[in-house]
Design a protein around this motif. Structure first.
Motif, PDB file in Angstrom:
ATOM      1  N   ALA A 173     -42.942  27.626  96.114  1.00 25.38           N
ATOM      2  CA  ALA A 173     -41.812  28.545  95.912  1.00 25.38           C
ATOM      3  C   ALA A 173     -40.608  27.838  95.310  1.00 25.38           C
ATOM      4  O   ALA A 173     -39.826  28.435  94.570  1.00 25.38           O
ATOM      5  CB  ALA A 173     -41.428  29.209  97.237  1.00 25.38           C
ATOM      6  N   GLY A 174     -40.436  26.561  95.603  1.00 25.64           N
ATOM      7  CA  GLY A 174     -39.289  25.825  95.079  1.00 25.64           C
ATOM      8  C   GLY A 174     -39.668  24.841  93.985  1.00 25.64           C
ATOM      9  O   GLY A 174     -38.885  23.929  93.683  1.00 25.64           O
ATOM     10  N   PHE A 175     -40.829  25.030  93.384  1.00 29.21           N
ATOM     11  CA  PHE A 175     -41.316  24.070  92.399  1.00 29.21           C
ATOM     12  C   PHE A 175     -40.444  24.093  91.144  1.00 29.21           C
ATOM     13  O   PHE A 175     -40.181  25.153  90.582  1.00 29.21           O
ATOM     14  CB  PHE A 175     -42.763  24.398  92.033  1.00 29.21           C
ATOM     15  CG  PHE A 175     -43.442  23.343  91.222  1.00 29.21           C
ATOM     16  CD1 PHE A 175     -43.775  22.129  91.793  1.00 29.21           C
ATOM     17  CD2 PHE A 175     -43.763  23.558  89.891  1.00 29.21           C
ATOM     18  CE1 PHE A 175     -44.410  21.150  91.046  1.00 29.21           C
ATOM     19  CE2 PHE A 175     -44.392  22.594  89.140  1.00 29.21           C
ATOM     20  CZ  PHE A 175     -44.727  21.379  89.725  1.00 29.21           C
ATOM     21  N   ASP A 176     -39.999  22.919  90.717  1.00 30.66           N
ATOM     22  CA  ASP A 176     -39.096  22.773  89.573  1.00 30.66           C
ATOM     23  C   ASP A 176     -39.891  22.203  88.405  1.00 30.66           C
ATOM     24  O   ASP A 176     -40.272  21.026  88.422  1.00 30.66           O
ATOM     25  CB  ASP A 176     -37.939  21.843  89.961  1.00 30.66           C
ATOM     26  CG  ASP A 176     -36.891  21.711  88.866  1.00 30.66           C
ATOM     27  OD1 ASP A 176     -37.234  21.836  87.679  1.00 30.66           O
ATOM     28  OD2 ASP A 176     -35.713  21.455  89.205  1.00 30.66           O
ATOM     29  N   LEU A 177     -40.122  23.010  87.382  1.00 29.72           N
ATOM     30  CA  LEU A 177     -40.939  22.562  86.255  1.00 29.72           C
ATOM     31  C   LEU A 177     -40.303  21.407  85.503  1.00 29.72           C
ATOM     32  O   LEU A 177     -41.000  20.479  85.055  1.00 29.72           O
ATOM     33  CB  LEU A 177     -41.195  23.728  85.289  1.00 29.72           C
ATOM     34  CG  LEU A 177     -42.320  24.691  85.668  1.00 29.72           C
ATOM     35  CD1 LEU A 177     -42.390  25.830  84.664  1.00 29.72           C
ATOM     36  CD2 LEU A 177     -43.654  23.964  85.720  1.00 29.72           C
ATOM     37  N   ASP A 178     -38.997  21.432  85.353  1.00 33.89           N
ATOM     38  CA  ASP A 178     -38.333  20.332  84.644  1.00 33.89           C
ATOM     39  C   ASP A 178     -38.502  19.015  85.405  1.00 33.89           C
ATOM     40  O   ASP A 178     -38.779  17.973  84.805  1.00 33.89           O
ATOM     41  CB  ASP A 178     -36.852  20.646  84.447  1.00 33.89           C
ATOM     42  CG  ASP A 178     -36.621  21.759  83.432  1.00 33.89           C
ATOM     43  OD1 ASP A 178     -37.490  21.928  82.547  1.00 33.89           O
ATOM     44  OD2 ASP A 178     -35.592  22.442  83.534  1.00 33.89           O
ATOM     45  N   ALA A 179     -38.321  19.067  86.730  1.00 30.57           N
ATOM     46  CA  ALA A 179     -38.530  17.866  87.545  1.00 30.57           C
ATOM     47  C   ALA A 179     -39.984  17.412  87.467  1.00 30.57           C
ATOM     48  O   ALA A 179     -40.274  16.214  87.394  1.00 30.57           O
ATOM     49  CB  ALA A 179     -38.127  18.126  88.986  1.00 30.57           C
ATOM     50  N   ALA A 180     -40.902  18.371  87.455  1.00 31.95           N
ATOM     51  CA  ALA A 180     -42.321  18.036  87.372  1.00 31.95           C
ATOM     52  C   ALA A 180     -42.642  17.337  86.054  1.00 31.95           C
ATOM     53  O   ALA A 180     -43.419  16.381  86.019  1.00 31.95           O
ATOM     54  CB  ALA A 180     -43.164  19.293  87.525  1.00 31.95           C
ATOM     55  N   ARG A 181     -42.036  17.801  84.967  1.00 31.87           N
ATOM     56  CA  ARG A 181     -42.275  17.146  83.671  1.00 31.87           C
ATOM     57  C   ARG A 181     -41.746  15.714  83.676  1.00 31.87           C
ATOM     58  O   ARG A 181     -42.365  14.820  83.106  1.00 31.87           O
ATOM     59  CB  ARG A 181     -41.626  17.965  82.551  1.00 31.87           C
ATOM     60  CG  ARG A 181     -42.315  19.296  82.289  1.00 31.87           C
ATOM     61  CD  ARG A 181     -41.751  19.985  81.046  1.00 31.87           C
ATOM     62  NE  ARG A 181     -42.415  21.248  80.807  1.00 31.87           N
ATOM     63  CZ  ARG A 181     -41.922  22.429  81.139  1.00 31.87           C
ATOM     64  NH1 ARG A 181     -40.726  22.506  81.723  1.00 31.87           N
ATOM     65  NH2 ARG A 181     -42.589  23.539  80.897  1.00 31.87           N
ATOM     66  N   ARG A 182     -40.609  15.494  84.331  1.00 33.91           N
ATOM     67  CA  ARG A 182     -40.082  14.131  84.419  1.00 33.91           C
ATOM     68  C   ARG A 182     -41.024  13.238  85.221  1.00 33.91           C
ATOM     69  O   ARG A 182     -41.260  12.080  84.865  1.00 33.91           O
ATOM     70  CB  ARG A 182     -38.677  14.141  85.039  1.00 33.91           C
ATOM     71  CG  ARG A 182     -37.607  14.752  84.133  1.00 33.91           C
ATOM     72  CD  ARG A 182     -36.212  14.477  84.659  1.00 33.91           C
ATOM     73  NE  ARG A 182     -35.939  15.127  85.937  1.00 33.91           N
ATOM     74  CZ  ARG A 182     -35.461  16.364  86.063  1.00 33.91           C
ATOM     75  NH1 ARG A 182     -35.207  17.102  84.986  1.00 33.91           N
ATOM     76  NH2 ARG A 182     -35.219  16.870  87.268  1.00 33.91           N
ATOM     77  N   HIS A 183     -41.575  13.779  86.303  1.00 32.49           N
ATOM     78  CA  HIS A 183     -42.524  13.000  87.092  1.00 32.49           C
ATOM     79  C   HIS A 183     -43.827  12.781  86.335  1.00 32.49           C
ATOM     80  O   HIS A 183     -44.452  11.720  86.469  1.00 32.49           O
ATOM     81  CB  HIS A 183     -42.786  13.687  88.430  1.00 32.49           C
ATOM     82  CG  HIS A 183     -41.744  13.376  89.457  1.00 32.49           C
ATOM     83  ND1 HIS A 183     -41.848  12.311  90.317  1.00 32.49           N
ATOM     84  CD2 HIS A 183     -40.557  13.977  89.740  1.00 32.49           C
ATOM     85  CE1 HIS A 183     -40.787  12.264  91.104  1.00 32.49           C
ATOM     86  NE2 HIS A 183     -39.993  13.270  90.778  1.00 32.49           N
ATOM     87  N   LEU A 184     -44.243  13.752  85.553  1.00 37.52           N
ATOM     88  CA  LEU A 184     -45.430  13.569  84.726  1.00 37.52           C
ATOM     89  C   LEU A 184     -45.217  12.425  83.747  1.00 37.52           C
ATOM     90  O   LEU A 184     -46.098  11.577  83.548  1.00 37.52           O
ATOM     91  CB  LEU A 184     -45.741  14.863  83.972  1.00 37.52           C
ATOM     92  CG  LEU A 184     -47.036  14.882  83.160  1.00 37.52           C
ATOM     93  CD1 LEU A 184     -48.244  14.738  84.064  1.00 37.52           C
ATOM     94  CD2 LEU A 184     -47.126  16.166  82.351  1.00 37.52           C
ATOM     95  N   ASP A 185     -44.042  12.370  83.141  1.00 35.05           N
ATOM     96  CA  ASP A 185     -43.703  11.256  82.246  1.00 35.05           C
ATOM     97  C   ASP A 185     -43.785   9.927  82.993  1.00 35.05           C
ATOM     98  O   ASP A 185     -44.382   8.961  82.511  1.00 35.05           O
ATOM     99  CB  ASP A 185     -42.289  11.427  81.679  1.00 35.05           C
ATOM    100  CG  ASP A 185     -42.213  12.454  80.561  1.00 35.05           C
ATOM    101  OD1 ASP A 185     -43.275  12.879  80.070  1.00 35.05           O
ATOM    102  OD2 ASP A 185     -41.082  12.826  80.199  1.00 35.05           O
TER     103      ASP A 185
END
Length: 260
Positions: free
Chosen positions: A112-124
């Motif tokens: 519910a609180g998943f942040d796609l921008d933060a996820a992309r940074r972690h993917l990087d």
């Protein structure tokens, strides 16, 4: 061979002195994320074993202090700026022997609180950075040297809020195996750490991380939480043991045994 003869031979082998000292003398160790925590402790140990040190990190003040302490060359930049990372490797004036890339810590969030921008940074930081480093650095590392990456064990148990980090945790060991084949004879290995007593803990607020460390210290088989010096010792071992590549090494004090 009789049992007594075998025990005598084993005792002789086990009592032989283990080579110690400056076994990285004349070698160069590069630590990306080397201004604090695991990266800095690894650089300290490698320096004590005779290595020349190169440190990179984002925080220029902290990096400057670490560089002065170790007599290291330094470069301040964000490693997930892949263009800047490539220019750094292009500018290296001599080959290196070993490279450690530290990790940013896990990214835990309920759906519910998943942040796609933060996820992309972690993917990087978790997956694309190792690939980019392998591509940029492999030709700069002497044959038999090491590319060493930091990962974690926290995403292995299935739990709410861990879907994304579980995917990253599972993907990185598989990537390491492929990279070890692709950049050989440079060796590639992964250290997967549990909760460690470092300045960069898991994504828990301050009071909860202290509570978590106390809980683990009381329940782990080793009787304490893993520290940066423990992980640094493993990192330097993987630099000096030339028989190891394509492997993932857990270091969590037995956390998975008591919680898995």
């Amino acid at each position: 061979m009789s049992g007594d003869a075998w025990r005598t031979m084993a005792a002789s082998i086990n009592s032989s002195p283990v080579p110690r000292g400056r076994d990285l003398l004349g070698q160069t160790v590069l630590v990306i994320g080397g201004s604090s925590g695991i990266g800095l402790e690894t650089a300290r140990l490698a320096r004590a074993k005779g290595a020349d040190i190169i440190l990179t990190a984002r925080n220029p003040d902290r990096l400057h202090r670490a560089g002065l302490e170790l007599g290291a060359s330094i470069a301040a930049f964000d490693a997930t700026d892949f263009g800047r990372l490539g220019r750094f490797f292009d500018a290296l004036s001599a080959p290196i022997d070993h490279l450690l890339v530290t990790g940013p810590g896990p990214c835990c969030a309920p759906l519910a609180g998943f942040d796609l921008d933060a996820a992309r940074r972690h993917l990087d930081a978790h997956l694309l950075l190792p690939l980019q480093v392998a591509r940029d650095a492999a030709g700069r590392v002497r044959p038999g040297g090491t590319l060493l990456f930091m990962g974690g064990t926290g995403g292995r148990p299935a739990a709410a809020g861990l879907a994304f980090i579980a995917a990253l945790t599972a993907a990185l060991p598989a990537m390491i195996k492929g990279l070890a084949l692709e950049v050989a004879p440079v060796r590639v290995n992964l250290i997967a750490a549990g909760l460690a007593d470092t300045p960069l803990p898991a994504s828990l607020p301050g009071d909860r991380i202290d509570e978590r460390r106390e809980q683990l210290g009381a329940t782990l088989p080793i009787g304490r939480v893993v520290g940066p010096t423990d992980i640094a010792a493993l990192a330097v071992h993987l630099m000096t043991n030339t028989a190891v590549t394509g492997a993932t090494f857990d270091i969590d004090g037995g956390q998975q045994l008591v919680e898995g």
